[in-house]
Design an enzyme around this catalytic site. Structure first.
Site, PDB file in Angstrom:
ATOM      1  N   SER A 126       0.795  -1.131  -0.173  1.00 48.95           N
ATOM      2  CA  SER A 126      -0.008   0.040   0.057  1.00 48.95           C
ATOM      3  C   SER A 126       0.774   1.200   0.077  1.00 48.95           C
ATOM      4  O   SER A 126       1.488   1.478  -1.000  1.00 48.95           O
ATOM      5  CB  SER A 126      -0.938  -0.016   1.288  1.00 48.95           C
ATOM      6  OG  SER A 126      -1.873   0.878   1.155  1.00 48.95           O
ATOM      7  N   ASP A 268      -2.750   6.045  -3.537  1.00 48.86           N
ATOM      8  CA  ASP A 268      -1.501   5.590  -2.961  1.00 48.86           C
ATOM      9  C   ASP A 268      -0.926   4.373  -3.753  1.00 48.86           C
ATOM     10  O   ASP A 268      -1.284   4.250  -5.007  1.00 48.86           O
ATOM     11  CB  ASP A 268      -1.931   4.862  -1.497  1.00 48.86           C
ATOM     12  CG  ASP A 268      -2.758   3.857  -1.701  1.00 48.86           C
ATOM     13  OD1 ASP A 268      -3.576   3.716  -2.607  1.00 48.86           O
ATOM     14  OD2 ASP A 268      -2.988   2.821  -0.718  1.00 48.86           O
ATOM     15  N   ASP A 270      -1.278   1.122  -4.306  1.00 46.28           N
ATOM     16  CA  ASP A 270      -2.058   0.136  -4.843  1.00 46.28           C
ATOM     17  C   ASP A 270      -3.320   0.588  -5.316  1.00 46.28           C
ATOM     18  O   ASP A 270      -4.264  -0.326  -5.776  1.00 46.28           O
ATOM     19  CB  ASP A 270      -2.187  -1.106  -3.913  1.00 46.28           C
ATOM     20  CG  ASP A 270      -2.849  -1.072  -2.653  1.00 46.28           C
ATOM     21  OD1 ASP A 270      -2.715   0.374  -2.023  1.00 46.28           O
ATOM     22  OD2 ASP A 270      -3.678  -1.857  -2.122  1.00 46.28           O
ATOM     23  N   ASP A 272      -5.910   1.835  -3.709  1.00 45.14           N
ATOM     24  CA  ASP A 272      -7.079   1.753  -2.930  1.00 45.14           C
ATOM     25  C   ASP A 272      -7.552   2.920  -1.892  1.00 45.14           C
ATOM     26  O   ASP A 272      -8.500   3.076  -1.254  1.00 45.14           O
ATOM     27  CB  ASP A 272      -7.543   0.610  -2.291  1.00 45.14           C
ATOM     28  CG  ASP A 272      -6.186   0.487  -1.006  1.00 45.14           C
ATOM     29  OD1 ASP A 272      -5.400   1.432  -0.823  1.00 45.14           O
ATOM     30  OD2 ASP A 272      -6.537  -0.715  -0.164  1.00 45.14           O
TER      31      ASP A 272
END
Length: 510
Positions: A126, A268, A270, A272
């Protein structure tokens, strides 16, 4: 306002069966956080990744014995390809088909797993630095729960499989699937909002090292916007959409002022968690962009953690607000509970802006299907679509909300045990807590749902909690004026640092 009891679920740092308890000993540093398994790359590459992938597969098979394939996606950090290979080797070792989905956003992988009715593993850390990474796990119905985490950890603790040490990578199945998965994810939004919905809007996309850096450009153009990509990075940059580094704030402001954009947007690592700045370059709070998504689609029930601001209750968008602990599994559990109780129009979002749909959203008669995992795209589109609808700047739309001023930051390199000692003393020693807060105000009430939140008599808030993803102590503040919030945040970090430094010799970083 409802509250989901902290006793209903394990905490993000609950003690699961010890990783080293079984014959397959694993590093102690790996743990499930607020969303997925996290740890240092050196603790994750090789045997640990294979063990957790195999533990997840065994758990998935226990729930759905008919499972035949598992999807594997990854972000763009340097260790993700190798860890992805470890996961695929373990899946094949279990006798299942490992489908290499390549570099795709986490919500796009989750959407594909739901569509195919199969489990999935996303290799991502993340927003945390490149020396760390993690695994996120998805069952056919969506993101795993805290109970699933415990079941996976139990499977890992019982592993006794010497073959895991040296698994050969089998045939790569699914090479090139990233393009079709990303296309389906783009189509999800174009089919609902239409190819002209953002016509006339001008948007800058800060690409950095987000796995969605090209997808986001393609999506906004498919919706009719004029898009300028900026800031593409050759190395991984850990963009935290909740605690903004000064360099990020300055860069976004510079981009905005240089281009006459309606917004500057990003995600960010990834994809999400969204990052949205208005036409002046001011970065919007994550809970505010989540609230804009609720407003756009007319949701009646909002589920959000205790770290989101009180603007949610004060906005008047809905009177039905459910507060939870921090972490998408807690938000998902509360959304499911809300649905079972008969509530409708359910949306969840976190203070980082990650938005989850517990119900279908309706836009001009077309349904945006539920997606019970964090998504950055919907809150990004919500602000832009409201601008397109109203013809007003994003700053004015946000200005209509009783936002107040909320800020957050963290102290780095604070071990979980140190954070818990500090939080425990604040929680249990009333005299110490009041003395601690004397420089900034008197305590009116205390909330221990997640970390410890102090409401002061002037209406301000100071909330401390240990990060579930990294060795950090986070501080959240809220006040009616920007100056008061800024002062509270600076004091909150420094006061905590002094207390923590008094317990050890090494200085704690800001």
């Amino acid at each position: 306002m409802d509250a989901v009891s902290s006793l209903a679920h394990p905490s993000p740092t609950s003690t699961y069966p010890a990783q080293g308890a079984g014959p397959t000993a694993l590093p102690e540093g790996l743990k499930f956080g607020t969303s997925g398994l996290r740890g240092l790359v050196t603790e994750l590459v090789g045997l640990p990744s294979r063990a957790y992938a195999l533990g997840f597969v065994r758990h998935a098979l226990s729930l759905a014995p008919q499972t035949r394939q598992v999807l594997v996606g990854r972000d763009l950090r340097s260790s993700s390809p190798e860890i992805s290979q470890d996961c695929r080797a373990a899946i094949q070792h279990a006798g299942l088909m490992a489908v290499d989905c390549g570099a795709v956003p986490t919500p796009a992988l989750a959407l594909e797993a739901i569509r195919r009715g199969c489990p999935a593993i996303m290799v991502t850390g993340s927003h945390i630095p490149d020396d760390r990474n993690g695994l996120k796990f998805y069952l056919p119905q969506g993101e795993i729960s805290k109970a699933d985490e415990m079941a996976i950890a139990a499977q890992v603790a019982l592993l006794d499989d010497p073959a895991l040490e040296n698994l050969a990578q089998g045939e790569i199945i699914g090479d090139g699937q990233a393009a079709s998965i990303n296309a389906a994810y783009i189509g999800r939004y174009v089919d609902v909002f239409g190819s002209r919905s953002l016509k006339g809007r001008r948007v800058a996309v800060y690409q950095h090292s987000s796995v969605a850096r090209d997808l986001l450009v393609d999506l906004l153009r498919a919706l009719g916007a004029e898009v300028e990509p900026v800031g593409r990075a050759a190395r991984f940059i850990p963009v935290d959409t909740e605690a903004h580094e000064p360099e990020l704030v300055a860069y976004i402001a510079e981009v905005a002022l240089a281009g006459r954009f309606d917004a500057v947007v990003s995600t960010d690592g990834d994809a999400d968690r969204p990052l949205v700045a208005d036409e002046t370059g001011a970065i919007l709070r994550g809970d505010v962009v989540g609230l804009l998504a609720a407003k756009l689609l007319g949701f009646q029930t909002i589920v959000t953690p205790v770290t989101s601001g009180s603007v949610i209750e004060r906005s008047g968008i809905t009177a039905d607000v459910v507060r939870t602990r921090v972490g998408s599994p807690f938000v998902i559990a509360a959304m499911e509970a809300a649905a079972l109780s008969g509530k409708t129009g359910i949306i969840g979002f976190e203070a980082n802006g990650g938005t989850l749909l517990g119900s279908d959203g309706i836009w001009q008669g077309r349904a945006l299907s539920r997606l019970p995992t964090r998504d950055a795209v919907l809150p990004i589109l919500a602000g832009l679509l409201l601008v397109a609808q109203s013809g007003r700047p994003l700053s004015a739309i946000v200005g209509d909300l009783p936002v107040g001023h909320a800020m957050a930051d963290r102290l780095k390199d604070v071990a979980s045990a140190q954070s818990q000692d500090f939080l425990g003393r604040l929680s249990q020693d009333e005299a110490f807590a009041q003395t601690y807060f004397d420089p900034v105000g008197s305590i009116r009430s205390v909330d221990r749902l997640d970390g410890i939140r102090f409401d002061l008599k002037d209406g301000a808030v100071v909330h401390y909690r240990a990060s579930g993803n990294a060795p950090e102590l986070r501080c959240y503040v809220e006040a009616q004026t920007k100056a008061r919030a800024s002062d509270l945040l600076a004091w909150g970090l420094e006061a905590a640092r002094i207390q923590l430094d008094s317990k050890r010799h090494l200085p704690i970083q800001r």
